[in-house]
Scaffold this motif. Structure first.
Motif, PDB file in Angstrom:
ATOM      1  N   UNK A  82     -11.896 -85.799   7.343  1.00 10.50           N
ATOM      2  CA  UNK A  82     -13.262 -85.610   7.828  1.00 10.50           C
ATOM      3  C   UNK A  82     -14.185 -85.448   6.627  1.00 10.50           C
ATOM      4  N   UNK A  83     -15.253 -86.227   6.603  1.00 10.18           N
ATOM      5  CA  UNK A  83     -16.198 -86.219   5.493  1.00 10.18           C
ATOM      6  C   UNK A  83     -17.582 -85.824   5.980  1.00 10.18           C
ATOM      7  N   UNK A  84     -18.354 -85.168   5.114  1.00 12.31           N
ATOM      8  CA  UNK A  84     -19.762 -84.917   5.384  1.00 12.31           C
ATOM      9  C   UNK A  84     -20.579 -85.820   4.472  1.00 12.31           C
ATOM     10  N   UNK A  85     -21.440 -86.628   5.087  1.00 14.29           N
ATOM     11  CA  UNK A  85     -22.302 -87.538   4.318  1.00 14.29           C
ATOM     12  C   UNK A  85     -23.735 -87.043   4.409  1.00 14.29           C
ATOM     13  N   UNK A  86     -24.400 -86.985   3.266  1.00 12.40           N
ATOM     14  CA  UNK A  86     -25.748 -86.435   3.195  1.00 12.40           C
ATOM     15  C   UNK A  86     -26.793 -87.490   3.578  1.00 12.40           C
ATOM     16  N   UNK A  87     -26.648 -88.002   4.780  1.00 15.47           N
ATOM     17  CA  UNK A  87     -27.622 -88.951   5.322  1.00 15.47           C
ATOM     18  C   UNK A  87     -27.351 -89.098   6.808  1.00 15.47           C
ATOM     19  N   UNK A 111     -27.755 -85.435   8.328  1.00 14.85           N
ATOM     20  CA  UNK A 111     -26.389 -85.413   7.802  1.00 14.85           C
ATOM     21  C   UNK A 111     -25.449 -85.916   8.878  1.00 14.85           C
ATOM     22  N   UNK A 112     -24.347 -86.492   8.445  1.00 18.71           N
ATOM     23  CA  UNK A 112     -23.376 -87.100   9.354  1.00 18.71           C
ATOM     24  C   UNK A 112     -21.967 -86.672   8.967  1.00 18.71           C
ATOM     25  N   UNK A 113     -21.229 -86.148   9.917  1.00 18.93           N
ATOM     26  CA  UNK A 113     -19.807 -85.881   9.717  1.00 18.93           C
ATOM     27  C   UNK A 113     -19.019 -86.989  10.399  1.00 18.93           C
ATOM     28  N   UNK A 114     -18.073 -87.575   9.685  1.00 17.04           N
ATOM     29  CA  UNK A 114     -17.339 -88.714  10.228  1.00 17.04           C
ATOM     30  C   UNK A 114     -15.912 -88.735   9.691  1.00 17.04           C
ATOM     31  N   UNK A 115     -15.067 -89.438  10.417  1.00 13.81           N
ATOM     32  CA  UNK A 115     -13.724 -89.700   9.912  1.00 13.81           C
ATOM     33  C   UNK A 115     -13.810 -90.760   8.811  1.00 13.81           C
ATOM     34  N   UNK A 116     -12.899 -90.673   7.865  1.00 13.92           N
ATOM     35  CA  UNK A 116     -12.879 -91.610   6.750  1.00 13.92           C
ATOM     36  C   UNK A 116     -11.947 -92.770   7.073  1.00 13.92           C
ATOM     37  N   UNK A 117     -12.456 -93.987   6.880  1.00 13.71           N
ATOM     38  CA  UNK A 117     -11.598 -95.172   6.951  1.00 13.71           C
ATOM     39  C   UNK A 117     -11.796 -95.976   5.668  1.00 13.71           C
ATOM     40  N   UNK A 118     -11.411 -97.233   5.672  1.00 14.86           N
ATOM     41  CA  UNK A 118     -11.457 -98.025   4.451  1.00 14.86           C
ATOM     42  C   UNK A 118     -12.816 -98.648   4.171  1.00 14.86           C
ATOM     43  N   UNK A 170     -15.657 -93.511  12.173  1.00 14.54           N
ATOM     44  CA  UNK A 170     -16.186 -92.985  13.439  1.00 14.54           C
ATOM     45  C   UNK A 170     -16.981 -91.692  13.243  1.00 14.54           C
ATOM     46  N   UNK A 171     -18.176 -91.659  13.811  1.00 17.30           N
ATOM     47  CA  UNK A 171     -19.092 -90.525  13.651  1.00 17.30           C
ATOM     48  C   UNK A 171     -18.752 -89.425  14.651  1.00 17.30           C
ATOM     49  N   UNK A 172     -18.587 -88.213  14.149  1.00 19.75           N
ATOM     50  CA  UNK A 172     -18.237 -87.059  14.984  1.00 19.75           C
ATOM     51  C   UNK A 172     -19.478 -86.266  15.378  1.00 19.75           C
ATOM     52  N   UNK A 173     -20.340 -85.969  14.414  1.00 24.04           N
ATOM     53  CA  UNK A 173     -21.525 -85.146  14.682  1.00 24.04           C
ATOM     54  C   UNK A 173     -22.624 -85.497  13.697  1.00 24.04           C
ATOM     55  N   UNK A 174     -23.871 -85.336  14.140  1.00 24.14           N
ATOM     56  CA  UNK A 174     -25.043 -85.594  13.305  1.00 24.14           C
ATOM     57  C   UNK A 174     -26.145 -84.604  13.668  1.00 24.14           C
ATOM     58  N   UNK A 175     -27.063 -84.415  12.724  1.00 23.37           N
ATOM     59  CA  UNK A 175     -28.266 -83.650  13.017  1.00 23.37           C
ATOM     60  C   UNK A 175     -29.339 -84.045  12.011  1.00 23.37           C
ATOM     61  N   UNK A 176     -30.594 -83.697  12.326  1.00 22.10           N
ATOM     62  CA  UNK A 176     -31.718 -84.092  11.486  1.00 22.10           C
ATOM     63  C   UNK A 176     -32.673 -82.927  11.284  1.00 22.10           C
ATOM     64  N   UNK A 177     -33.554 -83.099  10.303  1.00 22.59           N
ATOM     65  CA  UNK A 177     -34.609 -82.124  10.037  1.00 22.59           C
ATOM     66  C   UNK A 177     -35.862 -82.901   9.641  1.00 22.59           C
TER      67      UNK A 177
END
Length: 289
Positions: A195-200, A224-231, A237-244
């Motif tokens: 599981x990765x957190x991406x700053x976008x 920000x977007x938390x997603x599973x890592x693939x190649x 696949x995106x698990x959760x997101x939020x915005x400000x």
């Protein structure tokens, strides 16, 4: 009733008449008590169900293998049994290893939640390609492994990390601002378990320096977007997101500062979903129940 007395049954496959009735009936015959149930049918006709149940007064007496066998072999005639799968997981904390580089905000959030028993996971170790965060991790009594990437190829560096991972055998790997791209060989060891957190707010601003990209584009929200890592970089696949919300007064540095708060919360929310077995993978989409 303790957490160890509870189990989670996950089911997915082509939708057909009577699937919910079938599952609840089998659980009833095994003297198991359903305490929560969620289901979803996709527009393409794929059925997903998460059933949380408790084993009653004698949690160790019910036969898990017999339960799964009956679920699979007594499906309704209308069901395509060859394409329907069942998974049975005990409701318990997941074993994880966290990977980091230099930024502390996401790691700090996870360590505090872990210390106060709010993470639904046991952090077995923290692995980093720098030793910057070792003093922070040591305050929580968690093993810290500094594995430098300098002077190594990416493959050599990842091989060293995998040797450390083998000590702990984690169920999940959490990238809490780990700023190196993982190779397909590394990802292969943990399919749909990184599981990765991406700053976008993906799919916008993939890759490095997303806040600079956002600033130059003049965006009015950051996320920000938390997603599973693939190649594929930042495309799992995106698990959760939020915005400000932001405006023209925010510099790229301001956006990065504001974004850190979003990142740590989104990562924690995503992990709560994953660790509670609420996420199904369907193609490149995450179905969250």
């Amino acid at each position: 009733m303790t957490q160890s007395d509870k189990h989670i049954l996950l089911m997915d496959g082509p939708d057909s008449k009577g699937l919910i009735y079938h599952v609840t009936g089998v659980l009833f015959r095994h003297n198991l008590n359903i305490i929560h149930n969620d289901e979803y049918v996709s527009p393409s006709g794929q059925f997903f169900m998460r059933t949380e149940f408790e084993a009653g007064v004698a949690p160790d007496t019910f036969d898990k293998a017999a339960l799964l066998h009956e679920l699979q072999t007594t499906l309704p005639d209308s069901a395509n049994s060859g394409k329907i799968s069942f998974r049975l997981n005990p409701k318990r904390k997941k074993a994880i290893v966290v990977m980091v580089t230099k930024e502390h905000h996401c790691l700090g959030e996870l360590l505090i939640r872990y210390a106060f028993d709010e993470l639904d996971a046991d952090i077995l170790a923290v692995v980093s390609n720098y030793n910057v965060l070792q003093p922070l991790v040591s305050k929580f009594g968690i093993p810290f492994h500094y594995i430098s990437h300098e002077g190594k190829t990416r493959e050599e560096h990842e091989a060293a990390i995998l040797r450390t991972m083998a000590i702990y055998e984690p169920e999940y790997v959490v990238l809490a601002k780990y700023m190196r791209v993982l190779t397909p060989e590394f990802v292969r060891h943990f399919p749909n378990r990184i599981v990765n957190i991406h700053h976008s707010f993906l799919p916008a601003f993939i890759g490095a320096n997303p806040y600079r990209q956002a600033y130059e584009r003049g965006v009015k929200i950051i996320g920000a977007t938390a997603h599973f890592v693939n190649n594929d970089l930042d495309e799992g696949p995106i698990i959760a997101q939020n915005v400000k919300e932001v405006d023209h007064r925010h510099t790229a540095a301001d956006m990065a500062t504001e974004g850190k708060d979003v990142e740590k919360i989104v990562l924690s929310q995503a992990l709560k979903l994953v660790f509670n077995d609420r996420v199904f993978i369907s193609g490149n989409r995450a179905i969250v129940l």
